[in-house]
Design an enzyme around this catalytic site. Sequence first.
Site, short mmCIF file in Angstrom:
data_model
loop_
_atom_site.label_atom_id
_atom_site.label_comp_id
_atom_site.label_asym_id
_atom_site.label_seq_id
_atom_site.Cartn_x
_atom_site.Cartn_y
_atom_site.Cartn_z
NE ARG A 121 -4.24 -1.64 1.92
CZ ARG A 121 -4.35 -2.45 2.94
NH1 ARG A 121 -3.45 -2.75 3.80
NH2 ARG A 121 -5.10 -3.68 2.56
CE LYS A 143 -1.71 13.82 -14.45
NZ LYS A 143 -2.09 14.21 -15.81
CD GLU A 185 5.70 16.85 -22.76
OE1 GLU A 185 5.04 17.84 -22.07
OE2 GLU A 185 5.37 15.90 -23.06
CE LYS A 227 4.07 17.71 -14.06
NZ LYS A 227 4.28 16.22 -14.70
CD GLU A 237 -5.09 15.99 -15.77
OE1 GLU A 237 -4.18 15.75 -15.53
OE2 GLU A 237 -5.93 15.74 -16.67
NE ARG A 241 -0.98 16.93 -12.62
CZ ARG A 241 -0.14 16.15 -12.12
NH1 ARG A 241 -0.25 16.17 -10.61
NH2 ARG A 241 1.02 15.59 -12.63
CG ASN A 245 -3.30 16.78 -19.89
OD1 ASN A 245 -2.31 16.05 -19.68
ND2 ASN A 245 -4.36 16.83 -19.05
CG HIS A 248 0.04 16.06 -23.45
ND1 HIS A 248 0.53 17.20 -23.62
CD2 HIS A 248 0.94 15.23 -22.83
CE1 HIS A 248 1.68 17.04 -23.23
NE2 HIS A 248 2.06 15.85 -22.64
CG HIS A 252 -2.31 10.97 -25.27
ND1 HIS A 252 -2.84 11.51 -23.89
CD2 HIS A 252 -0.88 10.73 -24.98
CE1 HIS A 252 -1.89 11.51 -23.07
NE2 HIS A 252 -0.83 11.30 -23.68
CG HIS A 265 4.72 11.59 -24.74
ND1 HIS A 265 3.53 11.51 -24.73
CD2 HIS A 265 4.72 12.60 -23.92
CE1 HIS A 265 2.82 12.32 -24.00
NE2 HIS A 265 3.70 13.03 -23.32
#
Length: 365
Positions: A121, A143, A185, A227, A237, A241, A245, A248, A252, A265
Site C-alpha cells: 500500500r 502521476k 514539453e 509544473k 487534476e 492541471r 495536457n 496531448h 495521444h 511522445h
Amino acid sequence: MKSIHVNLDKYSYQVFIEKGILKQVGKLTSQIINPGKAVIVTDKTVEALYAKIVLHSLSETNFDVKLVSIDPGEEQKSISTAEILYETLFNHKVDRKSVIFALGGGVIGDLTGFVAATFMRGIPFIQIPTTLLSQVDSSVGGKVAVNHLRGKNMIGCFYQPKAVFIDTDTLHTLPKEEMVAGMVEVIKYGMIRDAAFFEYLEKHLPEILELDDTTLEEIIYNSCWNKAQIVEIDEKEEGIRAILNYGHTIGHALEALTSYKKYRHGEAVAIGMIYATKIAIAMNLTDDTVLKRQETLLNRLGLSLSYNTLNPHDIVRTLYQDKKTIGGKLRLVLPTKIGNVIVSDKSDDKIVLNSLTSDTVSILN
Ligand code: NAD
Ligand code: GLY
C-alpha cells in the site's frame, strides 16, 4: 545547487537540479530516509551508463542496495513487469521503511512509481530522471501508471516521490531525438503559462542544443517550477492541471492510432500543439502569429516527422477515448496567446475535422 520545493503539505518534497548530483544520491537520500534496504530500478541502457555511480553513492552511505534492470521500452510499462518488480522487492525483504529509486526515463519513473505506490500500500520512492522529458515533466507531480491494452497510462494513481534528483550530466549521453522530444514539453510550459520563458527559449535554443550545462539547468528549473506551481494548486487534476495536457489530446490520438511505434511522445505532442492552435484560430481564440512562433521554434529543434496518412475521422474518433473526455464532450487545451491557454469544451467535431484536414503543419515533411 538549484532546488524547488513542491508544496503538498505532508507529501511535499524537493526537486534538486545539479550537474554531477548522481554522486550525492546517498548523502542526500540519507537526509530524508534512514539508511536501510534500497532498490534501484533502471533499464539496461541507463544501467550501463549510470547505475555504478548511484550504487556506489548509496553503498557508501550504508544503504543495502539491490539493482534491478529491465529492457528499455514503452512495452515495459505493464502489469507483468510490475509483477516481476514486486517479486524483487519481496526477495530483497523491502518494507515500508525502505526506498525504491527510479533511475531512467519516464518509462522507468512511471512504472517504478506505480510499483512503489502499490507495494504494501505504498513505500517511499525517489525519482532520478535521466531523459530531458522525465527531468522536466514526468518525475514531478506524482502521476504514476502502467499501460493497459485498452490504453496508455490507464492503470495508475497519484503518488508523490520523496525527492527528485536531476543531473544535467546525464543529458550528454541522450540520443538527439530524445533530447528534441523532451524540448517539446519544455516549449509547452512557455506556451501554457510563461511567455517570458518562451522568449528565453527562442533566444537560447542554440546553447540548449549544444548542451550548455548552465542553460540546461535554467530550462529544467523553469519547467519544474512551472509544473510545481500547477501541481500545488491541483494535485489530482480536478481543474487547472489539465492545462499541462496542451497538445496531448491530439498527440495521444496520433500515438494510439500508430500503436505507439511511429512517434516519440514529445513528437506527437508537437503535432498536437500545432493542431490545437489551428483549432483555436478557427474558433477565433487566437491568431496566426501564435501558430508561426510555435512552428518556427519547433522547426528549429530539427523535428522531422514524416507525414502520415491517418484518416482525420479516425483521429476524431480516438479523441473521444482519451481519459480527459468527460460526458462525451471533447475537452481541448487551446492557446489564446503565447503564455496562455484555456480548457474548452466548445470545439465540435466539424471544427476539429476542418483543422485536421487544413494544410499540413509545417513541421511535417
Ligand atoms: P524512455 O523512458 O523510454 O527513455 C527513452 C530512451 O532513452 C530509452 O531507451 C532509455 O533507455 C534511454 N535513456 C534514458 N536515459 C538516457 C541517458 N541519459 N542516456 C542515454 N539513453 C538514455 O522515454 P521518456 O521519453 O523519458 O519517457 C516516456 C514515458 O514517460 C512515457 O511512458 C510517457 O507516458 C511517460 N510520461 C509520464 C508523465 C507523467 O506525468 N508521469 C509525463 C510525460 C510522459
Ligand atoms: N504530464 C502531465 C501531468 O503531469 O499532469
